[in-house]
Design a protein around this motif. Sequence first.
Motif, PDB file in Angstrom:
ATOM      1  N   THR A 284      -8.585 104.113  30.611  1.00 38.97           N
ATOM      2  CA  THR A 284      -8.451 105.605  30.920  1.00 38.97           C
ATOM      3  C   THR A 284      -6.965 106.113  30.751  1.00 38.97           C
ATOM      4  O   THR A 284      -6.120 105.710  30.257  1.00 38.97           O
TER       5      THR A 284
ATOM      6  N   ASN B 147     -11.198 112.779  39.028  1.00 34.72           N
ATOM      7  CA  ASN B 147     -11.711 111.866  38.036  1.00 34.72           C
ATOM      8  C   ASN B 147     -12.710 112.724  37.123  1.00 34.72           C
ATOM      9  O   ASN B 147     -13.521 113.331  37.517  1.00 34.72           O
TER      10      ASN B 147
ATOM     11  N   ALA C 146     -13.272 100.418  29.791  1.00 32.97           N
ATOM     12  CA  ALA C 146     -12.472 100.723  31.389  1.00 32.97           C
ATOM     13  C   ALA C 146     -11.202 101.453  30.880  1.00 32.97           C
ATOM     14  O   ALA C 146     -10.680 101.713  32.087  1.00 32.97           O
TER      15      ALA C 146
ATOM     16  N   ASN D 103     -14.710 111.506  25.137  1.00 32.00           N
ATOM     17  CA  ASN D 103     -13.284 111.489  24.985  1.00 32.00           C
ATOM     18  C   ASN D 103     -12.539 110.340  24.382  1.00 32.00           C
ATOM     19  O   ASN D 103     -13.398 109.524  24.425  1.00 32.00           O
TER      20      ASN D 103
ATOM     21  N   GLU E  47      -7.469 114.288  23.817  1.00 36.26           N
ATOM     22  CA  GLU E  47      -7.486 113.605  25.078  1.00 36.26           C
ATOM     23  C   GLU E  47      -6.235 114.194  26.126  1.00 36.26           C
ATOM     24  O   GLU E  47      -6.311 113.953  27.310  1.00 36.26           O
TER      25      GLU E  47
ATOM     26  N   LEU F 229     -14.380 110.842  34.345  1.00 42.69           N
ATOM     27  CA  LEU F 229     -14.608 109.547  33.684  1.00 42.69           C
ATOM     28  C   LEU F 229     -15.811 109.464  32.905  1.00 42.69           C
ATOM     29  O   LEU F 229     -15.912 108.489  32.008  1.00 42.69           O
ATOM     30  N   ASP F 230     -16.936 110.212  32.871  1.00 39.93           N
ATOM     31  CA  ASP F 230     -18.009 110.139  32.108  1.00 39.93           C
ATOM     32  C   ASP F 230     -18.027 110.974  30.820  1.00 39.93           C
ATOM     33  O   ASP F 230     -17.066 111.817  30.633  1.00 39.93           O
TER      34      ASP F 230
ATOM     35  N   GLU G 157      -4.262 109.383  32.268  1.00 39.47           N
ATOM     36  CA  GLU G 157      -4.192 110.573  33.363  1.00 39.47           C
ATOM     37  C   GLU G 157      -3.919 111.835  32.380  1.00 39.47           C
ATOM     38  O   GLU G 157      -3.388 111.715  31.207  1.00 39.47           O
TER      39      GLU G 157
ATOM     40  N   LYS H  45     -21.932 106.798  32.061  1.00 45.36           N
ATOM     41  CA  LYS H  45     -20.713 105.809  32.066  1.00 45.36           C
ATOM     42  C   LYS H  45     -20.110 105.411  30.763  1.00 45.36           C
ATOM     43  O   LYS H  45     -21.127 105.000  29.908  1.00 45.36           O
TER      44      LYS H  45
ATOM     45  N   VAL I 257      -8.216 112.085  35.872  1.00 44.57           N
ATOM     46  CA  VAL I 257      -8.049 110.844  34.957  1.00 44.57           C
ATOM     47  C   VAL I 257      -9.229 110.756  34.013  1.00 44.57           C
ATOM     48  O   VAL I 257     -10.466 111.232  34.573  1.00 44.57           O
ATOM     49  N   ILE I 258      -9.130 110.474  32.543  1.00 48.11           N
ATOM     50  CA  ILE I 258     -10.316 110.642  31.732  1.00 48.11           C
ATOM     51  C   ILE I 258     -10.389 109.301  31.225  1.00 48.11           C
ATOM     52  O   ILE I 258      -9.827 108.566  31.383  1.00 48.11           O
ATOM     53  N   SER I 259     -11.759 108.976  30.823  1.00 45.80           N
ATOM     54  CA  SER I 259     -12.083 107.747  30.294  1.00 45.80           C
ATOM     55  C   SER I 259     -11.569 107.636  28.602  1.00 45.80           C
ATOM     56  O   SER I 259     -11.732 108.682  28.109  1.00 45.80           O
TER      57      SER I 259
END
Length: 475
Positions: free
Chosen positions: A20, A2, A18, A199, A172, A4-5, A22, A14, A34-36
């Motif tokens: 996200t 991941n 929420a 992102n 993205e 995610l940050d 792929e 963070k 996986v990105i946020s």
Amino acid sequence: MNYLDFYIDGEWVKPEGAATLEVIDPSTERSIGVISLGSRADLDRAVAAARRAFTGYAQWTREQRLELLAAIIEGYEKHSEALAECVHQEMGAPLSLARSAHVPAGLGHLQRAFEVLRTYDFDRPHGTTLISREPIGVCGLITPWNWPLNQLTCKLAPALAAGCTLVLKPSEKAPLSAMLLADILHQAGVPKGVFNLVNGDGPTVGDGIARHPDIYMVSFTGSTGAGIAVAKAAADTVKRVSQELGGKSANLILADADIDSAVRHGVSSCFRNSGQSCNAPTRLLIPRALQQQAIEMARHVAAEVCFDDSHPSTAIGPLANQAQFERVQALIGTALQQGAHAVCGGVGRPDGVLQGYYVKPTVFADVTADMPIAREEVFGPVLVIIPYDSEDEAVAIANDSPYGLSGYVTAGTLERARSVARRLRTGMVHLNGSKADNGAPFGGYKQSGNGREWGVFGLEDYLEVKSIFGYQPNA
């Protein structure tokens, strides 16, 4: 794995929401992370950090910025293999091409910005007036998936050299190399808030960058349609908008050229990076009497293409994502329905390829300049061959396009190539197979964008001009 940050104010933080997405490896069609997806609140946080940092960073001396760029260059070189792996996975470039072209292109822009900054004259006297160039402020960078490191570094490097602070939204669909670069910048000692990465998608973060009142410039690379949307969104805040957009570049091969060599070079250049280059020579213009010779050579070059790295000089990867794959398939299918003659390629994956967004290298011949396949940017390994009867007609066909990014001319003499180049309404022209020069301005006419990147022109995109009257006493 991941990712995610977001990188904001000197640290990975963070996200506020929420949502996200792929990240898909286009050669396998499988998720590699996986990105946020950022929100406007995430963007506001990044812009606030960049605004706070600007006051101090804008006052850094030339020597301090040079030291910072040198540290970034050192870190980039140290992580070059990891950067190549990121590009290979996130957008499908063969690893050989990622190593030989994608990563070196980014390094070249960093090195060029260092050299430009080393000698650039920010203050210039004009009689008793001083004309001074100063950093424009907080800049929003929106970068694409096709050359992710190239397009990022050709914006980031001159912006840092100028003294600007930055908020980046990478594509993205290909964010991994940008996130690794954020770590490289951090390790190089970029001050808190000077560089920030969020992102997100275009309608949320991209549009937010264009509209944000505390961002004073947007540098955007992408499709012409998306560029128009960015410009409209930016209009209310009267910010500077620099755009590098689409292209449908003509490759004029004149009758006195070495035809086989010129066609081979042109077709190979069109297919490079799987045709996903805004300045690719996708329209090959050939004297009518030589069209069949050009067709045979183009068919031969297409037949040499491989879809792995067994022969790096002829390897191409998949298209970068499913949406682009489907779009290119549709354009090829429509062209066939409209009567374009495919001398090789066509719809579907290449023979023997069972997965991945691979497209058959496709060449259309006997194409007329008014056909959609000859006018629309395909952004895949698709070439059209257009015959002409005179040099004047060839120039007219080349210029009959809403785009004006690049052009290519091959002639028996340099003098003749130069003469034709001056008649093309494009921002760049390559003569007799010449390569691009990253110290010269890169950009286009018409709907291919505005502003210029690379070299001195790239630096000046991030500078404001101030006149200080009476700076010197009267003589």
